[in-house]
Design a protein around this motif. Structure first.
Motif, PDB file in Angstrom:
ATOM      1  N   MET A  31       0.839  -1.193   0.000  1.00 12.08           N
ATOM      2  CA  MET A  31       0.000   0.000   0.000  1.00 12.08           C
ATOM      3  C   MET A  31       0.878   1.249   0.000  1.00 12.08           C
ATOM      4  O   MET A  31       1.829   1.343   0.772  1.00 12.08           O
ATOM      5  N   SER A  32       0.560   2.207  -0.862  1.00 15.32           N
ATOM      6  CA  SER A  32       1.385   3.403  -0.988  1.00 15.32           C
ATOM      7  C   SER A  32       1.196   4.333   0.206  1.00 15.32           C
ATOM      8  O   SER A  32       0.113   4.434   0.781  1.00 15.32           O
ATOM      9  N   CYS A  33       2.264   5.035   0.557  1.00 14.71           N
ATOM     10  CA  CYS A  33       2.173   6.045   1.617  1.00 14.71           C
ATOM     11  C   CYS A  33       1.905   7.425   1.044  1.00 14.71           C
ATOM     12  O   CYS A  33       1.831   8.404   1.790  1.00 14.71           O
ATOM     13  N   TYR A  34       1.763   7.515  -0.278  1.00 13.11           N
ATOM     14  CA  TYR A  34       1.500   8.794  -0.938  1.00 13.11           C
ATOM     15  C   TYR A  34       0.082   8.793  -1.503  1.00 13.11           C
ATOM     16  O   TYR A  34      -0.327   7.817  -2.148  1.00 13.11           O
ATOM     17  N   PRO A  35      -0.683   9.867  -1.291  1.00 17.19           N
ATOM     18  CA  PRO A  35      -2.016   9.947  -1.900  1.00 17.19           C
ATOM     19  C   PRO A  35      -1.927   9.831  -3.418  1.00 17.19           C
ATOM     20  O   PRO A  35      -0.928  10.220  -4.035  1.00 17.19           O
ATOM     21  N   LEU A  36      -2.980   9.295  -4.017  1.00 16.20           N
ATOM     22  CA  LEU A  36      -2.970   9.005  -5.448  1.00 16.20           C
ATOM     23  C   LEU A  36      -2.677  10.243  -6.280  1.00 16.20           C
ATOM     24  O   LEU A  36      -1.879  10.198  -7.227  1.00 16.20           O
ATOM     25  N   LEU A  37      -3.308  11.382  -5.958  1.00 14.93           N
ATOM     26  CA  LEU A  37      -3.086  12.588  -6.755  1.00 14.93           C
ATOM     27  C   LEU A  37      -1.668  13.121  -6.588  1.00 14.93           C
ATOM     28  O   LEU A  37      -1.100  13.710  -7.516  1.00 14.93           O
ATOM     29  N   VAL A  38      -1.088  12.933  -5.419  1.00 10.30           N
ATOM     30  CA  VAL A  38       0.303  13.347  -5.214  1.00 10.30           C
ATOM     31  C   VAL A  38       1.219  12.509  -6.096  1.00 10.30           C
ATOM     32  O   VAL A  38       2.179  13.018  -6.703  1.00 10.30           O
ATOM     33  N   ARG A  39       0.941  11.237  -6.202  1.00 10.30           N
ATOM     34  CA  ARG A  39       1.728  10.371  -7.087  1.00 10.30           C
ATOM     35  C   ARG A  39       1.570  10.798  -8.542  1.00 10.30           C
ATOM     36  O   ARG A  39       2.528  10.771  -9.318  1.00 10.30           O
ATOM     37  N   THR A  67       6.767   1.357  -9.254  1.00  9.29           N
ATOM     38  CA  THR A  67       5.499   0.983  -8.620  1.00  9.29           C
ATOM     39  C   THR A  67       4.694   2.209  -8.222  1.00  9.29           C
ATOM     40  O   THR A  67       3.496   2.311  -8.536  1.00  9.29           O
ATOM     41  N   GLU A  68       5.337   3.150  -7.533  1.00 10.18           N
ATOM     42  CA  GLU A  68       4.609   4.320  -7.031  1.00 10.18           C
ATOM     43  C   GLU A  68       4.123   5.213  -8.161  1.00 10.18           C
ATOM     44  O   GLU A  68       3.040   5.804  -8.076  1.00 10.18           O
ATOM     45  N   LEU A  69       4.892   5.331  -9.222  1.00  3.76           N
ATOM     46  CA  LEU A  69       4.530   6.212 -10.330  1.00  3.76           C
ATOM     47  C   LEU A  69       3.790   5.461 -11.442  1.00  3.76           C
ATOM     48  O   LEU A  69       3.464   6.056 -12.470  1.00  3.76           O
ATOM     49  N   GLN A  70       3.524   4.176 -11.195  1.00  2.14           N
ATOM     50  CA  GLN A  70       2.776   3.331 -12.136  1.00  2.14           C
ATOM     51  C   GLN A  70       3.324   3.464 -13.557  1.00  2.14           C
ATOM     52  O   GLN A  70       2.604   3.744 -14.513  1.00  2.14           O
ATOM     53  N   LEU A  71       4.628   3.252 -13.668  1.00  2.00           N
ATOM     54  CA  LEU A  71       5.283   3.319 -14.969  1.00  2.00           C
ATOM     55  C   LEU A  71       5.202   1.963 -15.657  1.00  2.00           C
ATOM     56  O   LEU A  71       5.521   0.930 -15.053  1.00  2.00           O
ATOM     57  N   VAL A  72       4.767   1.964 -16.901  1.00  2.00           N
ATOM     58  CA  VAL A  72       4.651   0.708 -17.641  1.00  2.00           C
ATOM     59  C   VAL A  72       5.758   0.548 -18.669  1.00  2.00           C
ATOM     60  O   VAL A  72       5.950  -0.539 -19.216  1.00  2.00           O
ATOM     61  N   ASP A  73       6.482   1.620 -18.947  1.00  2.00           N
ATOM     62  CA  ASP A  73       7.591   1.522 -19.893  1.00  2.00           C
ATOM     63  C   ASP A  73       8.676   0.614 -19.317  1.00  2.00           C
ATOM     64  O   ASP A  73       9.125   0.811 -18.182  1.00  2.00           O
ATOM     65  N   THR A  74       9.089  -0.364 -20.087  1.00  2.00           N
ATOM     66  CA  THR A  74      10.148  -1.274 -19.665  1.00  2.00           C
ATOM     67  C   THR A  74      11.461  -0.833 -20.291  1.00  2.00           C
ATOM     68  O   THR A  74      11.584  -0.732 -21.504  1.00  2.00           O
ATOM     69  N   VAL A  75      12.415  -0.542 -19.432  1.00  2.00           N
ATOM     70  CA  VAL A  75      13.764  -0.193 -19.869  1.00  2.00           C
ATOM     71  C   VAL A  75      14.704  -1.190 -19.209  1.00  2.00           C
ATOM     72  O   VAL A  75      14.309  -1.914 -18.287  1.00  2.00           O
TER      73      VAL A  75
END
Length: 369
Positions: free
Chosen positions: A1-9, A275-283
């Protein structure tokens, strides 16, 4: 579970390709806007939010736009004051022949972000060679600065510590670094190698030097994983911003990870950022982070940074096994177990109390508590 609110992320990920986070379609109601802005300010995200508002990706009311503009201007004013202080430090060190590299805030803002205002900062961070560390401290103190903390014995920080924070007469702080982290993982950084490369950038018409691109990425990882727990959201943005830079030499990053014994640090930092920034780009680095399994030794080293209790004493105890030479280990132990009277007076009040606390901390680290 994230410790940052969704909009902050979502604000943290502003402008990053590949993030699945999205901004609201309508301005936030005032009861939601106020706590949201408190979080944005605490996480130093006013610059990124101002960018999103400026291009129409984050809708706001007229009043909200005015509030954000005021906060963004205040953050920019602080950064400008810090840039002036940085130039004064640069003049002082240049005048005495002390080599240095600019770290973190100023270097990241001016080198890695399209607009420096997107990356505000709160102090000046400078790296100097170990052999000139004490000289650099004396120069800052001679200019009116005051060290915030006393070292256990003279020369301890130069040999074993991360650095020292010096408060200037104008209230601004200069964090003078010898290495990139405290504790065991700071001991394994190749501090001499940090000066082998450099990235030039300009502040106030003057050229300064930051770390090389790959070293700068690793420092961002160290800051995100080994610093405050949890880190500011902006620290995770730094990791993603640098990891997604196509100019980053991934092969050289892995060579540095091997040399510094830091693979677990980088893997954790990239994994958390993705995970926190929900990045889907794979590098390549995100693929590496997703599959990396730290060894038991690496897990023990990381654990002393995430423990909520006695972080510094635990890091200090764990660092002992990462000091290679017996003579240096003896000096390290002597300084921590029998420090100067001035140091004792400000912390443990007596040598007996110091010894008891040290023994308890070492036992806790050995048990993995």
């Amino acid at each position: 579970m994230s410790c940052y609110p969704l909009l902050v992320r979502a604000v943290t990920a502003e402008g990053l390709d590949g993030s699945q986070l999205s901004h609201p379609r309508e301005p936030l109601p005032e009861p939601q806007w106020r706590p949201f802005m408190v979080n944005v300010s605490e996480q130093r995200l006013t610059g990124l939010l101002a960018s999103a508002v400026g291009v129409g990706r984050f809708p706001v009311t007229v009043r909200q736009r005015a509030v954000l503009a005021e906060l963004d201007a205040a953050a920019a004013a602080v950064s400008l004051r810090l840039d002036r202080a940085l130039l004064e430090v640069a003049d002082t060190f240049d005048g005495s022949g002390v080599s240095f590299r600019v770290l973190k805030g100023a270097a990241l803002a001016h080198v890695c972000y399209p607009d420096p205002r997107q990356r505000p900062y709160g102090d000046v961070d400078v790296l100097v060679p170990s052999e000139r560390f004490d000289d650099a401290v004396r120069l800052l103190v001679a200019a009116g600065g005051r060290c915030r903390f006393i070292e256990p014995r003279p020369g301890f920080t130069r040999r074993f510590g991360k650095g020292v924070s010096v408060r200037r007469t104008d209230g601004l702080e200069v964090d003078l670094h010898r290495t990139l982290a405290s504790g065991p993982l700071g001991m394994t950084v190749d501090t001499d190698g940090l000066f082998e490369g450099a990235t030039p950038f300009t502040v106030g018409g003057r050229e300064l030097l930051g770390l090389g691109r790959e070293e700068r990425f690793l420092h961002a990882c160290y800051h995100a994983v080994l610093g405050a727990a949890p880190p500011r959201a902006l620290a995770l943005r730094d990791v993603a911003q640098l990891a997604l830079d196509p100019r980053l030499d991934v092969r050289r990053v892995h060579a540095l990870l091997d040399r510094w014994h830091a693979a677990a640090v980088a893997a954790a930092a990239v994994r958390i950022a993705w995970t926190e920034l929900q990045l889907v780009d794979t590098v390549p680095l995100s693929s590496f982070a997703a599959t990396y399994q730290p060894s038991p030794r690496e897990s023990r080293a990381l654990a002393v940074y995430s423990s909520p209790r006695q972080r510094y004493p635990r890091q200090a105890a764990a660092a002992l096994r990462h000091i290679p030479r017996v003579r240096d280990r003896a000096a390290y132990l002597a300084a921590l177990l029998v420090p100067s009277r001035q140091y004792i007076a400000g912390r443990d009040r007596s040598y007996i109390g110091r010894l008891v606390r040290a023994v308890r901390t070492v036992r806790a680290v050995e048990r993995g508590d």
